[in-house]
Design a protein around this motif. Structure first.
Motif, PDB file in Angstrom:
ATOM      1  N   VAL A  61     -87.612 -70.097  30.260  1.00 14.32           N
ATOM      2  CA  VAL A  61     -86.459 -70.114  29.361  1.00 14.32           C
ATOM      3  C   VAL A  61     -85.226 -69.573  30.088  1.00 14.32           C
ATOM      4  CG1 VAL A  61     -85.469 -69.076  27.287  1.00 14.32           C
ATOM      5  CG2 VAL A  61     -87.779 -70.011  27.224  1.00 14.32           C
ATOM      6  N   LEU A  62     -85.406 -68.499  30.838  1.00 16.06           N
ATOM      7  CA  LEU A  62     -84.288 -67.943  31.599  1.00 16.06           C
ATOM      8  C   LEU A  62     -83.821 -68.906  32.688  1.00 16.06           C
ATOM      9  CD1 LEU A  62     -85.397 -64.214  31.916  1.00 16.06           C
ATOM     10  CD2 LEU A  62     -83.504 -65.121  30.570  1.00 16.06           C
ATOM     11  N   ARG A  63     -84.747 -69.613  33.312  1.00 14.04           N
ATOM     12  CA  ARG A  63     -84.363 -70.604  34.317  1.00 14.04           C
ATOM     13  C   ARG A  63     -83.534 -71.723  33.686  1.00 14.04           C
ATOM     14  NH1 ARG A  63     -89.894 -69.764  36.687  1.00 14.04           N
ATOM     15  NH2 ARG A  63     -89.493 -68.681  38.655  1.00 14.04           N
ATOM     16  N   LEU A  64     -83.974 -72.198  32.531  1.00 16.20           N
ATOM     17  CA  LEU A  64     -83.246 -73.264  31.862  1.00 16.20           C
ATOM     18  C   LEU A  64     -81.850 -72.798  31.464  1.00 16.20           C
ATOM     19  CD1 LEU A  64     -83.025 -76.038  30.546  1.00 16.20           C
ATOM     20  CD2 LEU A  64     -84.239 -75.118  28.552  1.00 16.20           C
ATOM     21  N   ALA A  65     -81.744 -71.605  30.912  1.00 18.36           N
ATOM     22  CA  ALA A  65     -80.433 -71.082  30.510  1.00 18.36           C
ATOM     23  C   ALA A  65     -79.518 -70.938  31.712  1.00 18.36           C
ATOM     24  CB  ALA A  65     -80.610 -69.741  29.810  1.00 18.36           C
ATOM     25  N   ALA A  66     -80.060 -70.427  32.818  1.00 16.67           N
ATOM     26  CA  ALA A  66     -79.247 -70.290  34.029  1.00 16.67           C
ATOM     27  C   ALA A  66     -78.830 -71.655  34.562  1.00 16.67           C
ATOM     28  CB  ALA A  66     -80.027 -69.520  35.092  1.00 16.67           C
ATOM     29  N   GLY A  67     -79.732 -72.646  34.477  1.00 13.14           N
ATOM     30  CA  GLY A  67     -79.390 -73.992  34.940  1.00 13.14           C
ATOM     31  C   GLY A  67     -78.260 -74.609  34.142  1.00 13.14           C
ATOM     32  N   VAL A  68     -78.314 -74.458  32.818  1.00 17.69           N
ATOM     33  CA  VAL A  68     -77.237 -74.982  31.976  1.00 17.69           C
ATOM     34  C   VAL A  68     -75.907 -74.320  32.348  1.00 17.69           C
ATOM     35  CG1 VAL A  68     -76.359 -75.064  29.615  1.00 17.69           C
ATOM     36  CG2 VAL A  68     -78.766 -75.587  30.063  1.00 17.69           C
ATOM     37  N   ALA A  69     -75.931 -73.004  32.516  1.00 12.03           N
ATOM     38  CA  ALA A  69     -74.690 -72.288  32.826  1.00 12.03           C
ATOM     39  C   ALA A  69     -74.131 -72.686  34.192  1.00 12.03           C
ATOM     40  CB  ALA A  69     -74.945 -70.779  32.777  1.00 12.03           C
ATOM     41  N   LEU A  70     -74.985 -72.805  35.186  1.00 12.24           N
ATOM     42  CA  LEU A  70     -74.503 -73.104  36.540  1.00 12.24           C
ATOM     43  C   LEU A  70     -74.037 -74.558  36.666  1.00 12.24           C
ATOM     44  CD1 LEU A  70     -77.121 -71.123  38.657  1.00 12.24           C
ATOM     45  CD2 LEU A  70     -74.706 -70.583  38.311  1.00 12.24           C
ATOM     46  N   LEU A  71     -74.742 -75.492  36.016  1.00 12.39           N
ATOM     47  CA  LEU A  71     -74.290 -76.885  36.074  1.00 12.39           C
ATOM     48  C   LEU A  71     -73.005 -77.091  35.295  1.00 12.39           C
ATOM     49  CD1 LEU A  71     -77.559 -79.031  35.899  1.00 12.39           C
ATOM     50  CD2 LEU A  71     -76.142 -78.490  37.873  1.00 12.39           C
ATOM     51  N   ALA A  72     -72.719 -76.207  34.360  1.00 10.87           N
ATOM     52  CA  ALA A  72     -71.428 -76.276  33.664  1.00 10.87           C
ATOM     53  C   ALA A  72     -70.283 -75.924  34.610  1.00 10.87           C
ATOM     54  CB  ALA A  72     -71.426 -75.332  32.460  1.00 10.87           C
ATOM     55  N   ILE A  73     -70.597 -75.163  35.658  1.00  8.43           N
ATOM     56  CA  ILE A  73     -69.588 -74.825  36.659  1.00  8.43           C
ATOM     57  C   ILE A  73     -69.348 -75.996  37.598  1.00  8.43           C
ATOM     58  CG2 ILE A  73     -69.051 -73.283  38.590  1.00  8.43           C
ATOM     59  CD1 ILE A  73     -70.759 -71.155  37.173  1.00  8.43           C
ATOM     60  N   ALA A  74     -70.437 -76.597  38.078  1.00  2.79           N
ATOM     61  CA  ALA A  74     -70.320 -77.733  39.001  1.00  2.79           C
ATOM     62  C   ALA A  74     -71.642 -78.484  39.010  1.00  2.79           C
ATOM     63  CB  ALA A  74     -69.964 -77.269  40.411  1.00  2.79           C
ATOM     64  N   ARG A  75     -71.574 -79.799  39.131  1.00 12.19           N
ATOM     65  CA  ARG A  75     -72.788 -80.621  39.186  1.00 12.19           C
ATOM     66  C   ARG A  75     -73.305 -80.652  40.617  1.00 12.19           C
ATOM     67  NH1 ARG A  75     -72.121 -85.773  35.042  1.00 12.19           N
ATOM     68  NH2 ARG A  75     -71.666 -84.516  33.186  1.00 12.19           N
ATOM     69  N   ASP A  76     -73.846 -79.531  41.033  1.00 12.21           N
ATOM     70  CA  ASP A  76     -74.308 -79.341  42.400  1.00 12.21           C
ATOM     71  C   ASP A  76     -75.793 -79.011  42.369  1.00 12.21           C
ATOM     72  OD1 ASP A  76     -74.912 -78.420  44.980  1.00 12.21           O
ATOM     73  OD2 ASP A  76     -72.901 -77.604  45.267  1.00 12.21           O
ATOM     74  N   PRO A  77     -76.655 -79.792  43.029  1.00 12.67           N
ATOM     75  CA  PRO A  77     -78.087 -79.497  42.993  1.00 12.67           C
ATOM     76  C   PRO A  77     -78.426 -78.125  43.558  1.00 12.67           C
ATOM     77  CG  PRO A  77     -77.599 -81.212  44.614  1.00 12.67           C
ATOM     78  CD  PRO A  77     -76.366 -81.021  43.800  1.00 12.67           C
ATOM     79  N   ARG A  78     -77.595 -77.588  44.457  1.00 13.45           N
ATOM     80  CA  ARG A  78     -77.867 -76.262  44.990  1.00 13.45           C
ATOM     81  C   ARG A  78     -77.741 -75.189  43.910  1.00 13.45           C
ATOM     82  NH1 ARG A  78     -73.727 -76.760  49.910  1.00 13.45           N
ATOM     83  NH2 ARG A  78     -72.576 -77.619  48.123  1.00 13.45           N
ATOM     84  N   LEU A  79     -76.827 -75.380  42.969  1.00 15.35           N
ATOM     85  CA  LEU A  79     -76.705 -74.439  41.867  1.00 15.35           C
ATOM     86  C   LEU A  79     -77.928 -74.500  40.951  1.00 15.35           C
ATOM     87  CD1 LEU A  79     -72.942 -74.809  40.843  1.00 15.35           C
ATOM     88  CD2 LEU A  79     -74.026 -72.936  42.088  1.00 15.35           C
ATOM     89  N   LEU A  80     -78.431 -75.708  40.725  1.00 11.38           N
ATOM     90  CA  LEU A  80     -79.622 -75.830  39.889  1.00 11.38           C
ATOM     91  C   LEU A  80     -80.823 -75.197  40.576  1.00 11.38           C
ATOM     92  CD1 LEU A  80     -80.636 -76.920  37.196  1.00 11.38           C
ATOM     93  CD2 LEU A  80     -81.244 -79.039  38.360  1.00 11.38           C
ATOM     94  N   ALA A  81     -80.926 -75.342  41.895  1.00 13.91           N
ATOM     95  CA  ALA A  81     -82.009 -74.689  42.636  1.00 13.91           C
ATOM     96  C   ALA A  81     -81.893 -73.174  42.524  1.00 13.91           C
ATOM     97  CB  ALA A  81     -81.976 -75.120  44.093  1.00 13.91           C
TER      98      ALA A  81
END
Length: 404
Positions: free
Chosen positions: A155-175
């Motif tokens: 759940v924390l990973r998903l929340a962090a992924g949503v927040a980081l992809l909102a900054i930029a659509r960068d696969p490194r941020l999702l990783a």
């Protein structure tokens, strides 16, 4: 409250935590494939595979060793005495995986960014940490808290992924979002206050044996996408195979959470009656696993591809036969998981390693024997063959051996 009602409530909590964990994992993958696209998500899928390997080598064996040791001792002093060696093992694994990712970052991730190996080191270290956390919670019979730890990680990973992809659509941020999972430990700051050391330090060899066996099991279960990439599969094919595994691994992910409730009572059972008490449940598990795998193959052939497309996007589904084969292999892997827990409880170090070593060797042999098939089919056939051998070898070890 009666013991049976208490066990049912604790198992229900662990089931709920496992379901949340699995749904959050699907959400993370769906987020990546839909926002980034199948091709751009491929390197994140590889990081996810590294995390799965780390969880196999560290989280699963460490948590079950901690639970088993606390059940045998009746306190956490033995875990405290041996904790330093376990931490060193986790650090060594994280460093080794990071070096592999660093050396092969161009072929695995498609570019030379240092973000990828750093993420690999981070997810591996987090996997060891989560093994200690879950084991300490379950070993103290705090199963509801362990359920929160199981579900909260993804759940924390998903929340962090949503927040980081909102900054930029960068696969490194999702990783990088994968590193957020272990922060769930802030909910239990007092869990690290273990009992004083009593007597000699317990052996930790079972952690290594269990880690090696579970790592080999994850090579069979999760190694398909990087293997397909190495065989020349297209990035979209790699993502399709990854998506199929993500869907059909759902029962496996649920069972991973539930196993923490079984380890302590099984340990006490074997301590009282010997490993012969595991023969009948091992046979029942193997037979039912094969039967359910056949049913999964028949059901996933027509239903798997449209369901995968609905969940993960139009470019993410394999063919019907491949979907059926992957589904059958995942059901067999579920049986192999239960048998592996029984071998850990019995302390059967040699059987743990040999059963899964034979499985991976059989998969490699099949990969060569079906060389005329297209790459995705070769990987799928090798996967099922490996799982069949693992279930057979582990069952034989539990049924035939007189003592461990």
């Amino acid at each position: 409250m009666s013991a049976s009602r208490r066990m049912a409530g604790e198992s229900g909590a662990l089931l709920a935590g496992s379901l949340v964990n699995g749904l959050a994992a699907y959400g993370f993958i769906a987020l990546g494939t839909r926002v980034l696209g199948a091709d751009a998500f491929a390197p994140v899928a590889i990081i996810w595979v590294f995390w799965a390997f780390s969880a196999a080598l560290l989280t699963f064996p460490i948590q079950h060793w901690v639970i088993r040791q606390m059940a045998l001792d009746g306190h956490s002093g033995g875990v405290r005495a041996a904790r330093g060696r376990v931490v060193l093992l986790a650090a060594a694994v994280a460093l080794a995986e990071g070096l592999v990712a660093l050396a092969a970052r161009h072929s695995l991730f498609g570019d030379g960014s240092w973000v990828w190996p750093v993420c690999v080191v981070g997810v591996a270290a987090g996997a060891g940490f989560m093994g200690l956390l879950r084991g300490a919670l379950a070993g103290a019979e705090r199963y509801h808290a362990a359920a929160v730890a199981v579900g909260g990680e993804n759940v924390l990973r998903l929340a962090a992924g949503v927040a980081l992809l909102a900054i930029a659509r960068d696969p490194r941020l999702l990783a990088a979002a994968l590193l957020a999972g272990p922060t769930v430990a802030v909910l239990w700051p007092g869990i690290w206050r273990l009992d004083p050391v009593r007597g000699p330090r317990p052996a930790t060899g079972l952690v290594g044996a269990a880690g090696a066996s579970v790592l080999l099991s994850q090579v069979a279960l999760n190694g398909g996408p990087p293997l397909l990439a190495a065989l020349g599969g297209e990035q979209a094919e790699v993502t399709a195979l990854f998506a199929a595994l993500a869907l059909f691994r759902a029962p496996y992910l649920v069972a991973l959470g539930l196993t923490v409730r079984a380890t302590a009572p099984l340990t006490r059972r074997v301590a009282a009656q010997g490993s012969k008490s595991l023969r009948r449940p091992a046979l029942a598990l193997a037979v039912s696993g094969v039967a359910l795998a056949a049913g999964a193959f028949g059901g996933a052939w027509p239903l798997g591809p449209p369901l995968i497309r609905a969940l993960f996007g139009p470019a993410t589904a394999p063919s019907g036969p491949i979907a059926g084969t992957i589904a059958a292999g995942c059901v067999l892997a579920l049986g192999g998981l239960g048998l592996t827990v029984m071998l850990i409880v019995a302390g059967a170090r040699a059987a743990l390693v040999s059963s899964w070593a034979a499985a991976v060797a059989a998969g490699g042999l099949l990969l060569g024997l079906v060389g005329g098939l297209e790459p995705t089919a070769r990987v799928a056939v090798a996967f099922v063959g490996a799982e069949v051998v693992a279930v057979g070898a582990a069952t034989a070890a539990l049924v035939v051996s007189r003592r461990h």
